[in-house]
Structures are given as C-alpha cells and as structure tokens.
Scaffold this active site. Structure first.
Site, PDB file in Angstrom:
ATOM      1  N   HIS A 180      -6.776 -11.267  -0.655  1.00  0.00           N
ATOM      2  CA  HIS A 180      -7.843 -10.369  -0.191  1.00  0.00           C
ATOM      3  C   HIS A 180      -8.483  -9.673  -1.389  1.00  0.00           C
ATOM      4  CE1 HIS A 180      -5.484  -6.640  -0.837  1.00  0.00           C
ATOM      5  NE2 HIS A 180      -4.441  -7.322  -0.343  1.00  0.00           N
ATOM      6  N   CYS A 196       0.980  -8.910  -0.794  1.00  0.00           N
ATOM      7  CA  CYS A 196      -0.302  -9.633  -0.752  1.00  0.00           C
ATOM      8  C   CYS A 196      -0.820  -9.911  -2.160  1.00  0.00           C
ATOM      9  CB  CYS A 196      -1.333  -8.831   0.040  1.00  0.00           C
ATOM     10  SG  CYS A 196      -1.074  -8.911   1.832  1.00  0.00           S
TER      11      CYS A 196
END
Length: 221
Positions: A180, A196
């Site tokens: 992301h 992440c």
C-alpha cells in the site's frame, strides 16, 4: 432427202441436250433450296434453344487457381511449408519481495520490469515469507484501525495510512497484509510496519496497474 434427215436428227439431238441441261439445273436448284431450308431451320433452332452454360470456371475454382498461383514454389525434396502461428500467450507478471534488501522486484516472465524501495514489518511484526497470490485490489482505500476498541475507520485522503492503493496478498480471515501507499514517505526503506509493505504513492500506483487478482507474490528474507 438425206439433207432433210440430217437436219431432223440434229434438231432432235439439240432438244434432248437442252432437256438434259434443264433437268440438271432444276436438280441443282432444288438441292440448293433444301440446303438453305436446313440451314435456316438450324439457325431458328439455335435461336430458340436455351443459352449454353458458361465455359468459365466456377468462382470457387477460380479462387483455388488464384491461391495456387500465389503459393511459393516448393523445391523438390523440401518439406512442406507449415503455416506460422503467432504466439499470443502473454507472460505473466510476478512479484519478488526481498525483506533484507527492503525492495520489491517486478518480473514479466524472466525479465525484470521494475523495482521499488519498500518498508517492511518491524521486529515482532515481521512480514510473512512464502508464496502467495494477490487476493484483492482497492483504489483509494479506507483504513480500519485494528488497534482501537471501536476499530475507527479513516476515510481515503492524504492522512490515510494506506495511501492511494491497496494490494492484498495475505489474510488470516481477520486481518490482511499487502502492498500500500503511505503519506509518511520517510518510513520507506525501513522495518517499521505491522507486517504490510509500504510504498511511495507514485510507485504503488504503477504496481497497481501491473498486477491482477492471482498475480504470484514470493516473499524471501
């Protein structure tokens, strides 16, 4: 007396000759008339008969002959010419994430297409290693904060921790891990996330356009 007989004989011979000539002439005239009539009848029959079939070859036959003329000549003993079939199969994109290097590599087949710096999971929240696939893609995602009781939702915008794109590849059924963007650019290249992979927004936008659901993802240390 003899002269009189002579003249009578000559006169009879002349009449006979004339009769023979006249008879021959009448026969010739009759023959000509019959031939003319036959010729006239044949002409009438031809005019009344249906038109003859064209002697030109059919359209399919003319096309076949044209194709034969267009073919390259084959030398005696040479193998038959096989049609060339274009290879329309596309090489798939695959992703390789190197946690130690903190870098993502994008391959198409065996050819490197791009590489991007990333932030990875910090100690105790390490990014999982192994083989995965992209399971979802979201433009301008909202973020649900998993660390508060009411799971506050942050809408898309410049302060959203997920940035402008989300590309998920791991889940335990409750939480997810993926690539992301980030508004905190200083963290890219470090081990600071909760598992992440953070990327610059401009990089994650490019990556988003290259991957699809099912794109392979390999994560190594």
């Amino acid at each position: 007396m003899s002269n009189t007989l002579y003249y009578r004989s000559a006169f009879k011979f002349g009449l006979t000759t004339i009769a023979l000539l006249f008879s021959v002439q009448l026969h010739a005239t009759a023959q000509t008339t019959v031939e003319q009539k036959i010729t006239g009848d044949e002409t009438i029959n031809q005019l009344n008969s249906p038109p003859m079939q064209s002697t030109l070859p059919s359209t399919a036959e003319r096309r076949r002959r044209l194709l034969l003329r267009l073919k390259r000549p084959v030398q005696p003993g040479s193998p038959p010419i096989q049609p060339t079939i274009p290879n329309t199969s596309e090489q798939k994109i695959r992703l390789l994430l190197n946690l130690k290097q903190r870098r993502l590599y994008v391959y198409k087949g065996d050819t490197l297409q791009a590489s991007y710096p990333v932030a990875v999971g910090k100690p105790g929240w390490e990014t999982p290693t192994g083989k995965f696939t992209v399971i979802n893609r979201v433009e301008n995602p909202a973020w649900e904060n998993p660390f508060v009781a009411n799971r506050e939702v942050v809408p898309p915008g410049p302060k959203n921790p997920l940035g402008e794109r989300w590309i998920g590849f791991w889940t335990d059924g409750k939480d997810q891990i993926g690539f992301h963007g980030t508004y905190n650019r200083d963290t890219v290249g470090k081990a600071v996330s909760h598992g992440c992979i953070r990327m610059y927004n401009e990089d994650v936008r490019k990556l988003y356009e290259m991957v699809t659901i099912g794109t392979p993802v390999v994560v190594i240390r």
